[in-house]
Design a protein around this motif. Structure first.
Motif, PDB file in Angstrom:
ATOM      1  N   SER A 189       0.782  -1.237   0.000  1.00  0.00           N
ATOM      2  CA  SER A 189       0.000   0.000   0.000  1.00  0.00           C
ATOM      3  C   SER A 189       0.811   1.284   0.000  1.00  0.00           C
ATOM      4  CB  SER A 189      -0.957   0.007   1.198  1.00  0.00           C
ATOM      5  OG  SER A 189      -0.237  -0.001   2.417  1.00  0.00           O
ATOM      6  N   GLY A 190       2.098   1.225   0.297  1.00  0.00           N
ATOM      7  CA  GLY A 190       2.895   2.448   0.238  1.00  0.00           C
ATOM      8  C   GLY A 190       3.948   2.511   1.323  1.00  0.00           C
ATOM      9  N   PHE A 191       4.824   3.514   1.206  1.00  0.00           N
ATOM     10  CA  PHE A 191       5.935   3.685   2.136  1.00  0.00           C
ATOM     11  C   PHE A 191       5.807   5.002   2.890  1.00  0.00           C
ATOM     12  CE2 PHE A 191       7.472   1.062  -1.342  1.00  0.00           C
ATOM     13  CZ  PHE A 191       8.038  -0.004  -0.664  1.00  0.00           C
ATOM     14  N   ILE A 192       6.220   4.970   4.151  1.00  0.00           N
ATOM     15  CA  ILE A 192       6.299   6.197   4.942  1.00  0.00           C
ATOM     16  C   ILE A 192       7.599   6.902   4.558  1.00  0.00           C
ATOM     17  CG2 ILE A 192       6.407   7.164   7.272  1.00  0.00           C
ATOM     18  CD1 ILE A 192       5.037   4.548   8.234  1.00  0.00           C
ATOM     19  N   VAL A 193       7.499   8.186   4.231  1.00  0.00           N
ATOM     20  CA  VAL A 193       8.674   8.938   3.793  1.00  0.00           C
ATOM     21  C   VAL A 193       8.928  10.105   4.749  1.00  0.00           C
ATOM     22  CG1 VAL A 193       8.383   8.298   1.376  1.00  0.00           C
ATOM     23  CG2 VAL A 193       7.296  10.383   2.233  1.00  0.00           C
ATOM     24  N   PRO A 194      10.172  10.603   4.798  1.00  0.00           N
ATOM     25  CA  PRO A 194      10.527  11.681   5.728  1.00  0.00           C
ATOM     26  C   PRO A 194       9.927  13.029   5.333  1.00  0.00           C
ATOM     27  CG  PRO A 194      12.384  11.143   4.317  1.00  0.00           C
ATOM     28  CD  PRO A 194      11.335  10.106   4.040  1.00  0.00           C
ATOM     29  N   GLU A 195      10.012  13.980   6.246  1.00  0.00           N
ATOM     30  CA  GLU A 195       9.416  15.298   6.064  1.00  0.00           C
ATOM     31  C   GLU A 195       9.947  16.022   4.834  1.00  0.00           C
ATOM     32  OE1 GLU A 195       6.978  16.940   7.621  1.00  0.00           O
ATOM     33  OE2 GLU A 195       6.560  15.200   8.889  1.00  0.00           O
ATOM     34  N   ILE A 213       2.773   9.276   3.178  1.00  0.00           N
ATOM     35  CA  ILE A 213       2.765   8.000   2.470  1.00  0.00           C
ATOM     36  C   ILE A 213       2.879   8.210   0.963  1.00  0.00           C
ATOM     37  CG2 ILE A 213       1.544   5.823   2.112  1.00  0.00           C
ATOM     38  CD1 ILE A 213       2.188   6.334   5.039  1.00  0.00           C
ATOM     39  N   VAL A 214       3.789   7.478   0.353  1.00  0.00           N
ATOM     40  CA  VAL A 214       3.914   7.430  -1.102  1.00  0.00           C
ATOM     41  C   VAL A 214       3.599   6.010  -1.548  1.00  0.00           C
ATOM     42  CG1 VAL A 214       5.501   7.568  -3.058  1.00  0.00           C
ATOM     43  CG2 VAL A 214       5.619   9.275  -1.257  1.00  0.00           C
ATOM     44  N   SER A 215       2.698   5.878  -2.522  1.00  0.00           N
ATOM     45  CA  SER A 215       2.285   4.556  -3.004  1.00  0.00           C
ATOM     46  C   SER A 215       2.691   4.390  -4.466  1.00  0.00           C
ATOM     47  CB  SER A 215       0.770   4.388  -2.860  1.00  0.00           C
ATOM     48  OG  SER A 215       0.374   4.559  -1.513  1.00  0.00           O
ATOM     49  N   PRO A 216       3.882   3.841  -4.750  1.00  0.00           N
ATOM     50  CA  PRO A 216       4.326   3.676  -6.141  1.00  0.00           C
ATOM     51  C   PRO A 216       3.601   2.573  -6.888  1.00  0.00           C
ATOM     52  CG  PRO A 216       5.933   2.725  -4.646  1.00  0.00           C
ATOM     53  CD  PRO A 216       4.925   3.431  -3.781  1.00  0.00           C
TER      54      PRO A 216
END
Length: 320
Positions: A189-195, A213-216
């Motif tokens: 479903s996606g990755f948690i990415v930094p600020e 969240i980024v969902s590629p």
């Protein structure tokens, strides 16, 4: 699935950022739980090593810590690269269950070096481990899998779907030494990415906890832990004979082209070129993988001069 043109910009940005060691991309707990539930039988009395994980933020650490007794783990090791949280050195933490207590920075073990998975210090921990579970750097995926294979380790890791087009990874799949896990594409479903990461594309969001969240939608789980799914036959309903025009022959290989996995004919004994997404349903007891992408002239497989995107040549074992 494979990279969609509409998402190329988003995926390219993610992959470039992955190459930057200052960036961290964290797997969501929901995705870990969704995949790991299919492998629980493999973990009893095993040492698990998460060698790309800062325990303060890693959901792999949280999952294995919270399920330590349920899985019957012997030990959990998590290791962090030095760039995480601007540390001067990499470190690792060993968890033995509730009796050992949760992670605290004061009870961490510091590497002499940076904690890179390729370092001798990290390899020492790798050698004493049974199963490796993590989200390794995408840009180093080839090297990462090569190391796991070299040390004959069991593993369950996340990678980009296009990684299975790498000759090193494909060879492992062809030789039945690695296979795809349960979830693929939108199943991750996606990755948690930094600020500081710019939220690109339409499939980005901020969840209820404030996580970015980024969902590629182009990732997979790669593993060599056995799962029931890889022993299930693909249900074949199409026929070749009487419908030959639906399955054109290749210009440079004696075989036919099949555009969709669901259209693989049940009655064709020869070589068939299928999309690479076939590997998500591949049962090595049902099909033989002959070759990847190239014809007899070692050029890309072509039909009437045109090359369909990445084909895998297979043969139905049931008809041999």
């Amino acid at each position: 699935m494979l990279v969609d043109d509409k998402k190329n910009k988003n995926n390219t940005h993610l992959n470039k950022a992955k190459k930057n060691k200052k960036d961290e991309f964290y797997t969501q707990l929901v995705d870990i739980e969704s995949e790991l539930k299919y492998y629980e039988k493999h973990f009893k009395n095993k040492v698990v090593y998460c060698n790309c994980d800062d325990p303060r933020v890693s959901n792999f650490y949280k999952y294995f810590k919270d399920n330590f007794e349920k899985l019957g783990l012997k030990k959990l090791i998590v290791a962090s690269y030095k760039s995480s949280q601007s540390l001067e050195k990499g470190f690792y933490f060993e968890y033995f269950g509730r009796v050992s207590g949760d992670f605290d920075y004061k009870n961490a073990n510091f590497f002499d070096g940076d904690g890179d998975f390729r370092s001798q210090e990290s390899i020492r921990l790798l050698e004493e481990s049974d199963i490796i579970v993590t989200n390794p750097p995408f840009s180093l995926f080839r090297q990462y899998v090569e190391q796991l294979d070299k040390y004959n380790k069991k593993y369950l890791i996340i990678g980009n779907v296009n990684a299975i087009t790498y000759k090193e990874i494909f060879k492992l799949i062809q030789n039945d030494k690695a296979w795809l896990g349960i979830n693929l594409g939108r199943g991750v479903s996606g990755f948690i990415v930094p600020e500081h990461y710019e939220l690109y594309g339409t499939e980005t969001r901020i969840d209820e906890n404030g996580n970015r969240i980024v969902s590629p939608n182009n990732c997979l789980w790669l593993t060599n832990l056995d799962i029931e799914k890889r022993h299930e036959d693909i249900l074949l309903t199409k026929k070749y004979y009487g419908h030959e025009s639906d399955f054109p022959s290749y210009d440079n290989y004696q075989g036919i082209n099949v555009n969709k996995t669901k259209d693989i004919p049940m009655d064709y004994k020869g070589a068939m070129g299928v999309p690479i997404t076939f590997l998500h349903k591949y049962n090595p007891e049902q099909f033989e993988i002959i070759k990847f992408r190239k014809g007899n002239d070692e050029k890309d497989l072509s039909v009437n001069g045109k090359c369909p995107y990445f084909r895998i040549l297979i043969r139905n074992k049931r008809l041999l």
